[in-house]
Write a protein that holds these residues in place. Structure first.
Motif, PDB file in Angstrom:
ATOM      1  N   ILE A 114     -24.803   8.292 -23.520  1.00  0.00           N
ATOM      2  CA  ILE A 114     -24.413   9.554 -23.191  1.00  0.00           C
ATOM      3  C   ILE A 114     -25.678  10.512 -23.005  1.00  0.00           C
ATOM      4  O   ILE A 114     -25.801  11.260 -22.156  1.00  0.00           O
ATOM      5  CB  ILE A 114     -23.149   9.989 -23.888  1.00  0.00           C
ATOM      6  CG1 ILE A 114     -21.773   9.223 -23.517  1.00  0.00           C
ATOM      7  CG2 ILE A 114     -22.941  11.590 -23.798  1.00  0.00           C
ATOM      8  CD1 ILE A 114     -20.859   9.720 -24.354  1.00  0.00           C
ATOM      9  N   TRP A 120     -15.865   3.476 -32.047  1.00  0.00           N
ATOM     10  CA  TRP A 120     -16.890   4.119 -31.857  1.00  0.00           C
ATOM     11  C   TRP A 120     -17.257   5.526 -32.678  1.00  0.00           C
ATOM     12  O   TRP A 120     -16.297   6.058 -32.890  1.00  0.00           O
ATOM     13  CB  TRP A 120     -17.058   4.729 -30.064  1.00  0.00           C
ATOM     14  CG  TRP A 120     -17.073   3.677 -29.248  1.00  0.00           C
ATOM     15  CD1 TRP A 120     -17.326   2.224 -29.520  1.00  0.00           C
ATOM     16  CD2 TRP A 120     -16.657   3.782 -27.957  1.00  0.00           C
ATOM     17  NE1 TRP A 120     -17.057   1.580 -28.372  1.00  0.00           N
ATOM     18  CE2 TRP A 120     -16.844   2.299 -27.202  1.00  0.00           C
ATOM     19  CE3 TRP A 120     -16.300   4.832 -26.959  1.00  0.00           C
ATOM     20  CZ2 TRP A 120     -16.308   2.233 -25.847  1.00  0.00           C
ATOM     21  CZ3 TRP A 120     -15.979   4.492 -25.687  1.00  0.00           C
ATOM     22  CH2 TRP A 120     -16.182   3.099 -25.304  1.00  0.00           C
ATOM     23  N   LEU A 132     -14.299   2.354 -19.341  1.00  0.00           N
ATOM     24  CA  LEU A 132     -13.340   1.496 -19.805  1.00  0.00           C
ATOM     25  C   LEU A 132     -12.978   0.559 -18.868  1.00  0.00           C
ATOM     26  O   LEU A 132     -12.618  -0.711 -19.097  1.00  0.00           O
ATOM     27  CB  LEU A 132     -12.119   2.153 -20.449  1.00  0.00           C
ATOM     28  CG  LEU A 132     -12.449   2.893 -21.727  1.00  0.00           C
ATOM     29  CD1 LEU A 132     -11.216   3.792 -22.152  1.00  0.00           C
ATOM     30  CD2 LEU A 132     -12.935   1.906 -22.730  1.00  0.00           C
ATOM     31  N   TYR A 182     -14.217  14.467 -26.493  1.00  0.00           N
ATOM     32  CA  TYR A 182     -13.437  13.779 -27.722  1.00  0.00           C
ATOM     33  C   TYR A 182     -12.180  12.919 -26.964  1.00  0.00           C
ATOM     34  O   TYR A 182     -10.991  13.367 -27.095  1.00  0.00           O
ATOM     35  CB  TYR A 182     -12.857  14.734 -28.793  1.00  0.00           C
ATOM     36  CG  TYR A 182     -12.565  14.276 -29.897  1.00  0.00           C
ATOM     37  CD1 TYR A 182     -13.480  13.747 -30.829  1.00  0.00           C
ATOM     38  CD2 TYR A 182     -11.209  13.960 -30.094  1.00  0.00           C
ATOM     39  CE1 TYR A 182     -13.064  13.024 -31.914  1.00  0.00           C
ATOM     40  CE2 TYR A 182     -10.750  13.272 -31.338  1.00  0.00           C
ATOM     41  CZ  TYR A 182     -11.700  12.935 -32.319  1.00  0.00           C
ATOM     42  OH  TYR A 182     -11.362  12.264 -33.292  1.00  0.00           O
ATOM     43  N   PRO A 183     -12.414  11.873 -26.379  1.00  0.00           N
ATOM     44  CA  PRO A 183     -11.255  11.090 -25.677  1.00  0.00           C
ATOM     45  C   PRO A 183     -10.608  10.312 -26.696  1.00  0.00           C
ATOM     46  O   PRO A 183      -9.644   9.576 -26.191  1.00  0.00           O
ATOM     47  CB  PRO A 183     -12.315  10.235 -24.714  1.00  0.00           C
ATOM     48  CG  PRO A 183     -13.373   9.929 -25.454  1.00  0.00           C
ATOM     49  CD  PRO A 183     -13.765  11.096 -26.454  1.00  0.00           C
ATOM     50  N   GLY A 184     -10.807  10.119 -28.104  1.00  0.00           N
ATOM     51  CA  GLY A 184      -9.936   9.379 -29.007  1.00  0.00           C
ATOM     52  C   GLY A 184      -8.427   9.409 -28.894  1.00  0.00           C
ATOM     53  O   GLY A 184      -7.991   8.165 -28.611  1.00  0.00           O
ATOM     54  N   ILE A 224      -7.326   7.940 -25.352  1.00  0.00           N
ATOM     55  CA  ILE A 224      -7.639   6.535 -25.293  1.00  0.00           C
ATOM     56  C   ILE A 224      -6.467   5.919 -26.051  1.00  0.00           C
ATOM     57  O   ILE A 224      -5.903   4.902 -25.576  1.00  0.00           O
ATOM     58  CB  ILE A 224      -8.723   5.981 -25.745  1.00  0.00           C
ATOM     59  CG1 ILE A 224      -9.919   6.547 -24.733  1.00  0.00           C
ATOM     60  CG2 ILE A 224      -8.957   4.658 -26.029  1.00  0.00           C
ATOM     61  CD1 ILE A 224     -11.601   6.280 -25.163  1.00  0.00           C
ATOM     62  N   ILE A 262     -15.545   8.273 -19.225  1.00  0.00           N
ATOM     63  CA  ILE A 262     -14.904   7.295 -20.060  1.00  0.00           C
ATOM     64  C   ILE A 262     -14.053   6.465 -19.555  1.00  0.00           C
ATOM     65  O   ILE A 262     -14.002   5.075 -19.861  1.00  0.00           O
ATOM     66  CB  ILE A 262     -13.822   8.137 -21.115  1.00  0.00           C
ATOM     67  CG1 ILE A 262     -14.806   9.272 -21.619  1.00  0.00           C
ATOM     68  CG2 ILE A 262     -13.122   7.545 -22.117  1.00  0.00           C
ATOM     69  CD1 ILE A 262     -15.705   8.824 -22.718  1.00  0.00           C
ATOM     70  N   GLY A 290     -20.083  12.380 -20.854  1.00  0.00           N
ATOM     71  CA  GLY A 290     -19.642  13.660 -21.648  1.00  0.00           C
ATOM     72  C   GLY A 290     -18.595  14.393 -20.888  1.00  0.00           C
ATOM     73  O   GLY A 290     -17.888  15.207 -21.365  1.00  0.00           O
ATOM     74  N   TRP A 296     -15.644   9.246 -33.927  1.00  0.00           N
ATOM     75  CA  TRP A 296     -15.354   9.820 -32.671  1.00  0.00           C
ATOM     76  C   TRP A 296     -14.197   8.912 -31.871  1.00  0.00           C
ATOM     77  O   TRP A 296     -13.273   9.803 -31.739  1.00  0.00           O
ATOM     78  CB  TRP A 296     -16.698   9.578 -31.807  1.00  0.00           C
ATOM     79  CG  TRP A 296     -16.974  10.025 -30.513  1.00  0.00           C
ATOM     80  CD1 TRP A 296     -16.464  11.307 -29.991  1.00  0.00           C
ATOM     81  CD2 TRP A 296     -17.172   9.363 -29.210  1.00  0.00           C
ATOM     82  NE1 TRP A 296     -16.600  11.471 -28.769  1.00  0.00           N
ATOM     83  CE2 TRP A 296     -17.171  10.498 -28.241  1.00  0.00           C
ATOM     84  CE3 TRP A 296     -17.993   8.324 -29.034  1.00  0.00           C
ATOM     85  CZ2 TRP A 296     -17.672  10.285 -26.916  1.00  0.00           C
ATOM     86  CZ3 TRP A 296     -18.314   7.814 -27.692  1.00  0.00           C
ATOM     87  CH2 TRP A 296     -18.113   9.074 -26.658  1.00  0.00           C
ATOM     88  N   ILE A 297     -14.194   8.091 -31.452  1.00  0.00           N
ATOM     89  CA  ILE A 297     -13.031   7.274 -30.947  1.00  0.00           C
ATOM     90  C   ILE A 297     -12.835   6.063 -31.944  1.00  0.00           C
ATOM     91  O   ILE A 297     -13.330   4.821 -31.533  1.00  0.00           O
ATOM     92  CB  ILE A 297     -13.128   6.864 -29.556  1.00  0.00           C
ATOM     93  CG1 ILE A 297     -14.120   7.996 -28.727  1.00  0.00           C
ATOM     94  CG2 ILE A 297     -12.076   6.265 -28.957  1.00  0.00           C
ATOM     95  CD1 ILE A 297     -14.416   7.386 -27.329  1.00  0.00           C
ATOM     96  N   PRO A 298     -12.056   6.527 -32.783  1.00  0.00           N
ATOM     97  CA  PRO A 298     -11.635   5.415 -34.050  1.00  0.00           C
ATOM     98  C   PRO A 298     -11.162   3.937 -33.489  1.00  0.00           C
ATOM     99  O   PRO A 298     -11.464   2.849 -33.657  1.00  0.00           O
ATOM    100  CB  PRO A 298     -10.672   5.854 -34.821  1.00  0.00           C
ATOM    101  CG  PRO A 298     -10.691   7.285 -34.627  1.00  0.00           C
ATOM    102  CD  PRO A 298     -11.154   7.587 -33.091  1.00  0.00           C
ATOM    103  N   GLY A 299     -10.281   4.294 -32.149  1.00  0.00           N
ATOM    104  CA  GLY A 299      -9.475   3.537 -31.566  1.00  0.00           C
ATOM    105  C   GLY A 299     -10.282   2.177 -30.981  1.00  0.00           C
ATOM    106  O   GLY A 299      -9.989   0.976 -31.127  1.00  0.00           O
ATOM    107  N   MET A 300     -11.579   2.589 -30.382  1.00  0.00           N
ATOM    108  CA  MET A 300     -12.375   1.481 -30.174  1.00  0.00           C
ATOM    109  C   MET A 300     -13.628   1.391 -30.894  1.00  0.00           C
ATOM    110  O   MET A 300     -14.672   0.544 -30.776  1.00  0.00           O
ATOM    111  CB  MET A 300     -13.356   1.992 -28.639  1.00  0.00           C
ATOM    112  CG  MET A 300     -12.125   2.606 -27.627  1.00  0.00           C
ATOM    113  SD  MET A 300     -11.489   1.271 -26.809  1.00  0.00           S
ATOM    114  CE  MET A 300     -12.782   0.531 -25.838  1.00  0.00           C
TER     115      MET A 300
END
Lengths: 499, 437
Positions: free
Chosen positions: A137, A66, B338, B409-411, B414, B334, B329, A60-64
């Motif tokens: 979430i 998650w 953070l 999908y915030p990847g 971020i 997000i 969501g 999903w968010i590889p950077g963090m």
């Protein structure tokens, strides 16, 4: 990579919500069948993999670090299947009920079922999530649609009550979020299994553990509405549209206990060991308070709401006693309460639909007019009171067996205070629950025929069928609870023995 | 990093690094959406040729500000941006409210610019150059920390940027100017223009390395003051655009707090929030504008239940409100998450608690607004309304889609924000190309 089964069961209701909303204008009343089909599909997926358990994971968010994962194991199977089954049958029940509530406004059906699907997806996602952020979430996704459902189609001061519901549970969720953040910085991961492993291997100072654990538990207890954090519950559950009450109370609030068992208990076993007794006392007070308040209600739905507080107290007592058997009992109670309370809320919906009132004092003598409903309601109350052969019996039996086991466990002999608390809980809980249950049955369905009862008769079969399905399930599982126990107990053994 | 001209200690210059990119992106996105939106929103107005010229000038000014490499260029574009925005706030000059609001904005913002200019002059006196890289090197001498002139100059700059960013107690122009402006302009003002002040604070916060500690503390105190003022006052508003304006003040407080922590995580979180807030607030002002366009009123009690008549606008408005309320969501969640993460990382527990309290207060009024606009029965005297025209919807849909997409999908964003956060703190590579050639 495994087949995308569980993600479908959660995402398809979410993605089809806009479709349902738009089709609502065309199909009007019949859009309920579409929602039913969608939820049946989700339920079928979940039940299909319930035997052996299943796990999926997506980046999903590889950077963090998650990811989004869905996991069905012994602990989540009872919760997920309960949510799925209840929501599917209640989707059917909603159709005649909403017709009674809003009439023939086609747009209302579309928005109602779209929100309904989102709400269900939120609950399913919560119990299947494998990541804390993902969990949070979905935990909030349960809240928004249910808030709108109450504010728009509820009764009484519905806007004020919905707002109160939102604020209470949102504050709880934010406290939970704070604890999730702390856990993330302590362990550097948000995966539930990862956190558990890290906390076990690293070990943190006890004061810090207490701080984080308290924040996390408070976060869940608000949703569960234990004594002291329960203020929102009787209002929200009583004034919500009845099909939603039948999901809020039996399915949603118990998910808090899923959170406690899966996360808080898994992460911070030491906290629970040290504070087991105070928590048990709190549980005892919750049971008594809920039961006494239920006894004094005249509004059927409010009575059921207080009875939910009391039943959540049972689960609390099981968890607080920290033995494998008692936690197993808590999970059985979740299921049994889910089935029986959903039945009872739907019965109260039938009363509103047929007799036009939910005041117990205005009802009476309905048994002769609606015999099937009466029988189902009796099954529901007996299930809450834990009468064999219903599933509730096994739940209560296991909780009390487990608590007695904990009483006897200390090496120095009998733990007197704990013993007294356990005995008090056992006796008062059973008496109170049977008391308010049977008394209510007597006042509503027997005694002399009231004015409201004269006009009433059995509800349409679409309202009756869901009740029968759930009542039969409660009986089948009560006669043959082994299926459930075999699925659930290995996970709990792992949880308790590992600490 | 893009530098033009390449070696330019003495020239006017542009430096575009990741931080600038992170500001340019929302400026262009909201700019695009509000231009599309304007085509029907402004169709009843006259003087449209000057309207679109001013709109373009304002966007140009903002982009110039965030890509400037020296104080001369910076100030030039700053004034282009400010002057065109004065004119745009007071665009409907036949009514009293916009003129008054525009005048108030003009007076306060010019005072801010004047102070900023004095600050720049003093810094030129100390450093001997206007180039950012040159100033960063010149002010690195430890003895300068106690130099009263430098502190005075920096105070001037804080006030100058603070007025533009509407940091309390310098925020008083904003609640008048943002509601009075035409809605597409409100969404640009609130969505992105106030962020140029934040950009200024961020850039100079880092340029003046030795003064880190002073900056951080000052900023965080101002930040808390700002969020409380914004949130508590927003609760009392009856005018939907005014409520949104106060909510912008509160959001600036969150961003300023994130910057004041000064770690890579907190700055990336703050930048992400800048981006997200641009999308959400742009969307909200446009939706409020669509309601105003249809009914001629901004009074919440008159607009009650209008979401049931204007379904599409109502749904878009709700997406904006839920996003800014930090509902998971959607994108606001997000970046707020953070920021909380970054502040707990630095063990700022008390500050985090205050921050969370503020998030909660804000949820209350967003939700009440949602409830009144969307869920109530429409008032009986609500005029017959039609759904907003297609181009207005199109402008809102662009931003709403981004709110949802980033939330789910915030990847990508971020990781971009993290690059920007690193770039912001990496003085070495910021300075190198200028001095290297």
């Amino acid at each position: 990579m495994s087949l995308p089964i569980l993600i479908q069961s959660v995402l398809i209701p979410i993605l089809s919500a806009p479709l349902v909303y738009m089709l609502g204008r065309k199909l009007s009343y019949n859009v309920g069948w579409l929602a039913f089909a969608i939820l049946s599909y989700s339920t079928a997926l979940i039940l299909a993999v319930s035997g052996a358990g299943y796990i999926e994971s997506y980046p999903w968010i590889p950077g963090m670090g998650w990811s989004i994962g869905f996991k069905l194991d012994g602990l989540s199977i009872p919760f997920a299947s309960n949510v799925a089954i209840l929501s599917t049958v209640i989707a059917i029940y909603s159709m005649p009920y909403m017709k009674h509530r809003v009439g023939d406004e086609p747009e209302d059906y579309g928005s109602y079922y779209a929100l309904y699907l989102l709400y269900v997806a939120g609950m399913l996602g919560t119990v299947l999530a494998t990541d804390l952020i993902e969990f949070y979430i979905f935990y909030e996704l349960m809240l928004i649609p249910s808030y709108i459902l109450i504010a728009r189609w509820g009764y009484g001061e519905r806007e004020r009550i919905a707002f109160m519901y939102f604020l209470w549970t949102h504050v709880g969720a934010l406290i939970l979020l704070a604890s999730i953040t702390l856990v993330y910085w302590i362990t550097g991961t948000t995966s539930i299994e990862g956190v558990k492993a890290m906390l076990r291997s690293v070990g943190i100072p006890f004061t810090l553990e207490v701080g984080v654990a308290v924040a996390m538990i408070i976060g869940f207890l608000v949703k569960i509405a234990v004594l002291g954090l329960h203020i929102w519950l009787p209002h929200a559950h009583a004034e919500a549209p009845t099909p939603i009450s039948a999901l809020l109370s039996p399915a949603m609030i118990g998910i808090g206990w899923y959170g406690v068992i899966r996360m808080a208990l898994g992460f911070f076993p030491r906290f629970f060991q040290v504070y087991s007794l105070p928590l048990a006392v709190w549980a005892f007070l919750t049971i008594i308070y809920g039961g006494l308040m239920a006894l004094s209600q005249d509004d059927m739905k409010r009575l059921l709401a207080y009875s939910s507080i009391s039943q959540m107290g049972y689960m609390f007592f099981g968890v607080a006693n920290l033995s494998i058997v008692s936690i197993l009992g808590s999970i059985l109670i979740y299921l049994s309460h889910g089935l029986c309370k959903a039945v009872l809320f739907m019965v109260s919906g039938i009363l509103i639909h047929e007799a036009g009132t939910r005041r117990i004092s205005e009802l009476g003598g309905l048994a002769s007019r609606m015999p099937i409903t009466t029988i189902v309601a009796i099954i529901g109350f007996l299930g809450l009171a834990g009468v064999p052969p219903l599933l509730g019996f096994w739940g209560e039996l296991y909780i009390f067996l487990g608590s007695i086991y904990t009483v006897l466990k200390p090496i120095g002999g009998l733990d007197t205070i704990r013993f007294i608390v356990s005995i008090l809980t056992v006796t008062s809980a059973v008496t109170l629950t049977a008391g308010y249950g049977l008394w209510t049955v007597k006042r509503v369905f027997f005694e002399e025929i009231s004015k409201a009862a004269e006009e009433s008769h059995e509800p349409p079969s679409l309202m009756l069928a869901p009740l029968l399905v759930l009542a039969v399930l409660a009986i089948i599982l009560g006669i043959y609870p082994t299926i459930l126990m075999n699925i659930v107990s290995p996970v709990i053994e792992g949880l308790i023995l590992a600490s | 990093m893009l530098v033009y001209p390449a070696s330019s200690l003495l020239h006017s210059s542009f430096i575009v690094d990741m931080v600038s990119v992170f500001f340019i992106l929302p400026i262009l996105l909201v700019g695009l959406a509000s231009s599309i939106y304007s085509t029907s929103y402004m169709s009843r107005d006259t003087g449209l040729n000057s309207y679109y010229t001013l709109l373009s000038a304002m966007i140009l000014g903002m982009i110039g500000v965030v890509s400037a490499g020296d104080f001369f260029t910076f100030f030039l574009f700053w004034e282009i941006m400010s002057i065109s925005s004065y004119a745009l706030v007071a665009f409907r000059k036949d009514r009293w409210e916009p003129v008054e609001a525009g005048f108030k904005y003009l007076v306060m913002s010019s005072a801010g610019s004047a102070l900023m200019l004095s600050g720049i002059a003093i810094i030129y006196g100390i450093a001997g150059t206007l180039n950012f890289a040159g100033i960063a090197l010149a002010t690195r001498t430890p003895t300068l920390v106690s130099d009263p002139w430098l502190i005075l100059a920096i105070s001037f700059l804080i006030v100058g940027f603070g007025i533009k960013a509407a940091i309390a107690p310098m925020h008083t122009w904003l609640p008048d100017a943002h509601p009075a402006a035409p809605s597409p302009i409100s969404s640009l003002l609130s969505g992105v223009m106030i962020k140029t002040g934040v950009y200024g604070l961020l850039r100079f916060y880092i340029l003046f390395q030795p003064l880190y500690a002073y900056w951080g503390m000052t900023l965080s105190i101002l930040a808390f003051f700002t969020m409380f003022i914004g949130n508590l006052t927003a609760m009392l508003q009856t005018d939907v655009k005014r409520l949104l304006a106060y909510s912008s003040i509160a959001q600036i407080g969150y961003v300023t707090f994130a910057l004041s922590i000064g770690t890579v995580q907190s700055i990336s979180a703050g930048l992400l929030h800048v981006f997200n807030h641009a999308m959400m607030k742009g969307l909200l002002f446009m939706a409020a504008g669509a309601l105003y366009h249809a009914t001629g009123s901004r009074d919440i009690s008159i607009l009650e239940g209008i979401g049931r008549r204007m379904k599409l606008t109502g749904v878009l408005f709700s997406i904006g409100l839920l996003a800014i309320a930090g509902i998971p969501g959607l994108n606001g969640f997000i970046s707020e998450l953070l920021i909380i993460f970054a502040s707990i990382r630095c063990e700022l527990y008390l500050q985090t608690a205050i921050l969370i309290t503020n998030f909660l207060i804000s949820v209350a009024y967003y939700l009440r607004l949602l409830q009144r606009i969307m869920l109530r029965e429409p008032r009986s005297d609500l005029p017959e309304v039609e759904e907003a025209p297609a181009s207005m919807i199109a402008g809102m849909v662009i931003l709403a889609t981004l709110c949802v997409a980033i939330g789910v999908y915030p990847g990508l964003l971020i990781s971009m924000a993290e690059l920007a956060g690193r770039a912001a703190l990496d003085i070495g590579s910021y300075v190198a190309p200028i001095l290297g050639g």
